[in-house]
Each structure stands twice: as C-alpha cells, then as structure tokens.
Scaffold this active site. Structure first.
Site, PDB file in Angstrom:
ATOM      1  N   ASN A 219      33.570  89.257  95.222  1.00 42.20           N
ATOM      2  CA  ASN A 219      32.643  89.178  96.378  1.00 42.20           C
ATOM      3  C   ASN A 219      31.310  89.735  96.269  1.00 42.20           C
ATOM      4  O   ASN A 219      30.931  90.843  95.747  1.00 42.20           O
ATOM      5  CB  ASN A 219      33.468  89.615  97.567  1.00 42.20           C
ATOM      6  CG  ASN A 219      34.626  88.679  97.798  1.00 42.20           C
ATOM      7  OD1 ASN A 219      34.818  87.702  97.673  1.00 42.20           O
ATOM      8  ND2 ASN A 219      35.630  89.371  98.417  1.00 42.20           N
TER       9      ASN A 219
ATOM     10  N   CYS B 288      39.859  82.302  95.506  1.00 42.13           N
ATOM     11  CA  CYS B 288      40.270  83.176  96.751  1.00 42.13           C
ATOM     12  C   CYS B 288      41.415  82.847  97.416  1.00 42.13           C
ATOM     13  O   CYS B 288      41.818  81.794  97.391  1.00 42.13           O
ATOM     14  CB  CYS B 288      38.972  83.119  97.790  1.00 42.13           C
ATOM     15  SG  CYS B 288      39.045  84.002  99.411  1.00 42.13           S
ATOM     16  N   HIS B 289      42.268  83.839  98.054  1.00 44.45           N
ATOM     17  CA  HIS B 289      43.334  83.414  98.522  1.00 44.45           C
ATOM     18  C   HIS B 289      43.254  83.315  99.838  1.00 44.45           C
ATOM     19  O   HIS B 289      44.675  83.354 100.446  1.00 44.45           O
ATOM     20  CB  HIS B 289      44.514  84.582  97.920  1.00 44.45           C
ATOM     21  CG  HIS B 289      44.033  85.999  98.277  1.00 44.45           C
ATOM     22  ND1 HIS B 289      44.171  87.222  97.584  1.00 44.45           N
ATOM     23  CD2 HIS B 289      43.512  86.396  99.459  1.00 44.45           C
ATOM     24  CE1 HIS B 289      43.622  88.047  98.166  1.00 44.45           C
ATOM     25  NE2 HIS B 289      43.342  87.806  99.346  1.00 44.45           N
TER      26      HIS B 289
ATOM     27  N   HIS C 257      35.286  82.430 102.740  1.00 45.94           N
ATOM     28  CA  HIS C 257      35.771  83.319 103.915  1.00 45.94           C
ATOM     29  C   HIS C 257      35.090  82.552 105.215  1.00 45.94           C
ATOM     30  O   HIS C 257      35.238  83.210 106.279  1.00 45.94           O
ATOM     31  CB  HIS C 257      35.004  84.532 103.775  1.00 45.94           C
ATOM     32  CG  HIS C 257      35.682  85.378 102.566  1.00 45.94           C
ATOM     33  ND1 HIS C 257      34.944  86.384 101.914  1.00 45.94           N
ATOM     34  CD2 HIS C 257      36.911  85.360 102.014  1.00 45.94           C
ATOM     35  CE1 HIS C 257      35.811  87.044 101.129  1.00 45.94           C
ATOM     36  NE2 HIS C 257      36.865  86.543 101.039  1.00 45.94           N
TER      37      HIS C 257
END
Length: 461
Positions: free
Chosen positions: A157, A179-180, A216
């Site tokens: 990130n 990304c999870h 995000h």
C-alpha cells in the site's frame, strides 16, 4: 517451468521484500499446502540477513509431514540476481519505519485530522506514497531489465499508486495489484445468508459479485448466491443491524483496532444504494470527515483508530513468535491465509481458469473513470492471460466520489515522479480529510515532508 500431468515444477518466484515477518509466513504456508506447484522462492530484501531468516524458515517447512509440495527458498544479495530468470515477482515491502508512520498517522491529529489507517489516502497515505513511488520506479526499471516477461503481483500500500507506478515506468509490464478487502465483504454476505435465511456452509466462490472502484474504495452493485439477488436481502440486513453493527465477535472493535462493526459500510449503503466493499477503517478515509471527525465520532461508528503504538506492539509480538520459528522452538502453523496468490499463480500458469478482483489499468472495463487509471474490478485468470471483466459504471454520485480520488492519485504520482513539491501540495489539500484552513494545511504538509525527507532524494524540502 516444467509441466507433468496436472503438476508444475521448477517455478521461479522472486519475492521483493523477502525479509518480511508477516506476509512471508502466509506465502510459505499457502505454497506448502498446494500439491500442484513447486519451485524456488528467490528472496530479496534490503536487509539481506532478514531474507536469510526466511530462507531458513521456508526450507524448514519442507520437512513438515503435512507439507504437500517441495519449494526451495534462497536469499539473494542483489535485486538483479533475484529477478533474473523469474517467472513471477511478488512485491511486499514496508516503505519507511515506524518513525515515518508515526508522522503519517499522528502529525495530522494536531490539526484535528484523524485517520483510521493512514496508508492509502488522506495526508498520511499521500506522504507514504511520495516515499514509496521512488522505490517502485527502481523496482519497475529492474523488472524491465532483468525479468520483463514475468507476471508481477503487488501487495504494497498504497496499492493503486504502487501498481500505477509499475505501469508508468514499464508500460508493457504484466502486473496486478492484489487485495483481500472484497473477500471480507463477501464474508459479510455469507454471514448475512446464515443470519436471515439459515443457509449454512456457503463458500466465497458461490457469492458472485460485480466489483467497481479503486482499492480500499471498492463497491458492489450486483451480488448473487445461486441466482438469488442479494441486494434486497442486504437492505434488510442493513436495517436490522444498522444501529448495533454486525461482527463475528460482538464488540471486538472495542479492543481490536484492526476490526469494525460494519456501521460505516451500512451507512454508505443507505446513502448510495450500492454495497461498499472494503473495511470501515479504509472506507471512512475516502469520505469527508463524517466518520473521522474526532475520536468520539469514530467510536460512535464502532471502529477504531489504528495507532502506531498498537502497530509497534503487534510488531514486537510478531517478532517474538518469528524468532521462535527461526530457532525451531515453534512450528509454522500450516493453514490457508485467505489470500489468493496460489489460485492466481495456477490460473496464469494454465492449470485452471477463474475470476476474482484485481487492481489493473482501466481499458474500458469501468465506465466513468479515465482510461489507464488503475481500478479494481473482476478479471479472468487463464494461461498467461489476465482479462478484465466489463464492470459497467457506478451511480453518478458514487462515481464522483471515486473519480475525485482517481484524479488526486494521478496528481500525486506525477508530483512524486517529477519531485514537484507544489503539485504534491495541491493533491494534499484536495483530499477530503484535509478539511482545514489552507495556511494550516501548508504547515502540516511542510512538517510531514520534513519528517520523511530522507526518503525524498532530489526534493527541495
């Protein structure tokens, strides 16, 4: 790579940031549990001795009775040696120390600006990006020179800007950002099915979602389970748990600064009619300070501010456990991490075809966002191929929120590459969390740049 029936051996993976005490353990366990793949993990880290420790840990797992594959771990002193001959490259680095992170997260608090994470956007995310992008410029140049045909997986990130930098420097790179966060939202939908419908044992693959947005700050406008439309059900779920929140463990957010009760997610659904598909701590940072006005407001929305001190304490505990792993006092638990790197490897190798969300440049899969900007949507993984799935367009009011950050991140990238302090400040002051007087914003920006100047070579700081 060598193919034999349904197995592939001699896979060469360069791991940049290979001295990690965190993600490396997950990777070692995930690879050990898969019977179809084997090869070499080529560890590179600025701290060579840390890479040597992961070499020892990774190789020790080969002797575990539950290990299903054979991987050799080897530390390399130079990036060139690690990359040369690699089929895949994983990048998972920590850009800076806790000292710089403390400035990212807590310096803005002196001006009434609160951040739950501080690594993606907001004043902390922007300054973190300024010191990370030069590192990614060097990494991209090295990949272009020493392993131009490798598939590159980014885990660092700020995800969007790190991935964007790779393509900016090496346009023909075969890269993706992983990304999870969306997986967590699929988990919420699975628990919703159990709570409202009594449906048990739902696997994440059975919850089909259409993903749009940026890392995000992702959104889901379509979700189904066995042809059941989950959006109306989610509306009922939100109404049921809007005030109390919904967690795996009740009130876990009170003591765990890495979790939440999903109330921000629920509020955004009520406002916009699409599912916000990231954790509350991240989502709150992309909005005006509705949820991050002050610590009392944060608590009212049932999530926490992840302080740097809490990260230091977590790091100390992890280091203690890690040293026990290296000494052999403890064994690495072999359990799936929940990440998808093994499935993605197998997809790109050609062992299967599947769809999941990734961060890649927009080639038209997401309307309303400039072409070339890195977006997070679904994509099809198949033999040496990654094809974005057409995702459509967010409602205009949501797209406007996303677009503001897309343009601001592109401004940040340009400022970092050109070492343009004035342009960087324009991006800084345009962030919705920087809701302060412009003179104060200038003071904060100058202080934060000074606190990270050792990572800004060539800047006029």
């Amino acid at each position: 790579m060598k193919f034999s029936n349904d197995k592939v051996s001699d896979i060469q993976i360069a791991y940049i940031g290979g001295g990690s005490m965190y993600w490396a353990k997950n990777l070692i366990a995930d690879l050990a549990l898969d019977h179809q793949l084997s090869g070499t993990i080529r560890l590179y880290d600025l701290d060579f001795e840390k890479a040597r420790k992961n070499e020892k840990l990774g190789n020790s797992v080969s002797d575990y009775p539950e290990t299903k594959s054979k991987w050799t771990y080897k530390a390399y002193p130079t990036l060139q040696e690690a990359l040369s001959g690699s089929d895949f490259v994983f990048i998972s680095i920590l850009p800076g120390t806790f000292q710089e992170m403390d400035s990212d997260v807590h310096e803005p608090e002196k001006y009434g600006i609160y951040q739950a994470v501080g690594d993606t956007i907001g004043p902390g995310g922007l300054v973190r990006a300024l010191r990370t992008i030069p590192m990614y410029v060097e990494i991209a140049q090295a990949i272009e020179k020493f392993s131009p045909d490798a598939w590159v997986f980014n885990y660092t990130n700020p995800m969007t800007l790190c991935t964007q930098t790779l393509f900016e420097v090496f346009p023909k790179i075969k890269a993706l950002g992983c990304c999870h966060e969306v997986f967590g939202t699929q988990g919420v939908l699975i628990r919703m099915l159990r709570d409202l419908k009594g449906i048990e044992d739902v696997h994440r693959d059975q919850v089909k979602v259409n993903v749009l947005g940026i890392n995000h700050f992702t959104w889901i406008d379509q979700a189904t389970y066995q042809n059941m439309d989950l959006i109306p059900l989610y509306r009922q779920f939100v109404d049921k748990y809007f005030e109390s929140g919904f967690e795996n463990n009740k009130d876990a957010w009170v003591t765990n600064p890495y979790t939440s009760a999903n109330r921000v997610k629920f509020d955004l659904f009520r406002r916009y009619g699409v599912i916000a598909a990231a954790g509350d701590r991240h989502l709150a940072e992309f909005m005006p300070p509705w949820y991050l006005k002050d610590p009392d407001t944060v608590r009212s929305w049932k999530f926490g501010l992840t302080t740097v001190q809490s990260r230091i304490e977590k790091h100390a505990a992890t280091k203690l456990f890690y040293e026990k792993l290296i000494s052999g006092e403890e064994k690495l638990p072999l359990k799936p991490s929940g990440e998808e790197e093994v499935r993605q490897l197998k997809g790109l190798i050609g062992l299967h075809e599947f769809v999941t969300n990734v961060n890649v440049p927009n080639v038209g899969q997401m309307k309303g966002i400039p072409l070339g900007a890195v977006v997070e949507t679904n994509a099809v993984f198949s033999a040496n191929s990654l094809r974005p799935v057409y995702a459509g367009e967010l409602p205009v009011e949501v797209n406007n929120l996303v677009l503001r950050h897309v343009l601001n991140q592109e401004t940040t990238l340009k400022a970092a590459i050109n070492k343009d302090k004035s342009l960087a400040f324009k991006a800084f002051v345009n962030d919705p969390l920087v809701n302060i007087d412009v003179i104060q914003a200038e003071e904060l920006f100058e202080t934060m740049l000074q606190n990270t100047k050792s990572y800004l070579p060539g800047w006029n700081t």
